[in-house]
Design an enzyme around this catalytic site. Structure first.
Site, PDB file in Angstrom:
ATOM      1  N   ASP A  58      19.760 -35.595 -83.581  1.00  0.00           N
ATOM      2  CA  ASP A  58      18.843 -36.386 -82.755  1.00  0.00           C
ATOM      3  C   ASP A  58      17.461 -35.750 -82.832  1.00  0.00           C
ATOM      4  OD1 ASP A  58      17.462 -37.846 -80.904  1.00  0.00           O
ATOM      5  OD2 ASP A  58      18.843 -37.490 -79.239  1.00  0.00           O
ATOM      6  N   HIS A  81      18.620 -45.342 -76.120  1.00  0.00           N
ATOM      7  CA  HIS A  81      18.299 -44.203 -76.975  1.00  0.00           C
ATOM      8  C   HIS A  81      19.207 -44.192 -78.193  1.00  0.00           C
ATOM      9  CE1 HIS A  81      16.879 -40.294 -78.183  1.00  0.00           C
ATOM     10  NE2 HIS A  81      18.106 -39.825 -78.189  1.00  0.00           N
ATOM     11  N   CYS A 137      12.362 -42.668 -80.467  1.00  0.00           N
ATOM     12  CA  CYS A 137      13.705 -42.368 -80.986  1.00  0.00           C
ATOM     13  C   CYS A 137      14.150 -43.250 -82.137  1.00  0.00           C
ATOM     14  CB  CYS A 137      14.730 -42.386 -79.863  1.00  0.00           C
ATOM     15  SG  CYS A 137      15.072 -44.027 -79.168  1.00  0.00           S
TER      16      CYS A 137
END
Length: 278
Positions: A128, A113, A74
């Site tokens: 994202d 995250h 991420c």
């Protein structure tokens, strides 16, 4: 705010993801980039698994994900995406989330995250491109209770006081991915968490091989020796991999990962992942 790609870096990024559209900070541009990025740049954790440093500076991200035809997790994915968006003139900032996927709905988890907030004339959107097997393939408008279709799953954002919860609809069930606030995060914040999840013996990134990539027809997800290929309805086929050599071949052909700088990768995977599962 972080660094932004320079002109040469932006052009290289566009070639990497196959983007040839307008270079204006519009919702249409954001949607197209958000679709192409995860299809081209797979989620993967090879470096932590092989105990190699995960660097978050922009030069390292460009070298690995763009020029090196690798993937990342991420922080790498969303920092690179952020740098590209900023180069195009988008107003974008970083956020942090507490992952709930695979945990209880009310679990208390660390902010491990990264996701992005993008301000547009049409409103505020979330981006994202780095949540593994359920990575978004479209931005979501920051609006509570609205079922939002993407090229893959349907998502929904729910407001919980000062927090937000992201859910995905899988079949007839709504599953929580993570909860987050709108407090802006900076590179120094991500570097602390990145160091823990890429080096701590307690981090699952050091003990299991993970790779994921959406396609126009569904998704591929690899966990150790199990390769699942999903269609757009959520049904999947399971293929069991029998050797490190076969895993490397799958990483190259299905996930588009070219780990040419990782000598002996097959042997390491066989020892740490495949044989461990036997």
């Amino acid at each position: 705010m972080g660094e932004k790609l320079d002109r040469m870096g932006l052009e290289a990024y566009f070639r990497r993801i196959g983007y040839e559209g307008p270079q204006e900070a519009t919702l249409q541009t954001l949607c197209r980039l958000h679709f192409l990025h995860p299809l081209a740049i797979a989620f993967e954790n090879l470096d932590p698994l092989l105990q190699r440093q995960v660097k978050l500076d922009l030069a390292s991200l460009e070298q690995k994900l763009v020029q090196g035809n690798r993937g990342g997790y991420c922080f790498e994915q969303n920092l690179l995406f952020m740098a590209a968006l900023m180069a195009l003139g988008f107003r974008v900032s970083g956020l942090a989330a507490r992952v709930l996927w695979g945990r209880g709905e009310d679990a208390v988890t660390p902010r491990s995250h990264m996701l992005l907030k993008v301000e547009l004339p049409e409103g505020t959107y979330l981006a994202d491109v780095g949540f593994g097997g359920l990575t978004l393939t479209a931005p979501l408008r920051l609006e509570a209770g609205w079922e939002q279709a993407t090229p893959h799953e349907i998502f929904r954002l729910d407001r919980e006081g000062d927090m937000w919860r992201m859910r995905a609809k899988l079949g007839e069930e709504w599953r929580s991915l993570y909860r987050f606030s709108l407090d802006e995060q900076f590179l120094v914040d991500y570097e602390i968490t990145n160091y823990f999840i890429s080096t701590s013996p307690e981090s699952h990134f050091l003990h299991s091989l993970m790779a994921a990539r959406p396609t126009s027809e569904g998704r591929h997800a690899l966990l150790n020796d199990q390769l699942k290929t999903y269609d757009l309805n959520g049904s999947y086929d399971l293929r069991m991999l029998s050797s490190g050599e076969e895993v490397v071949a799958v990483l190259r052909t299905i996930f588009g990962i070219q780990p040419t700088d990782l000598s002996g990768l097959g042997d390491v995977l066989e020892k740490k992942v495949i044989l461990k599962q036997a």
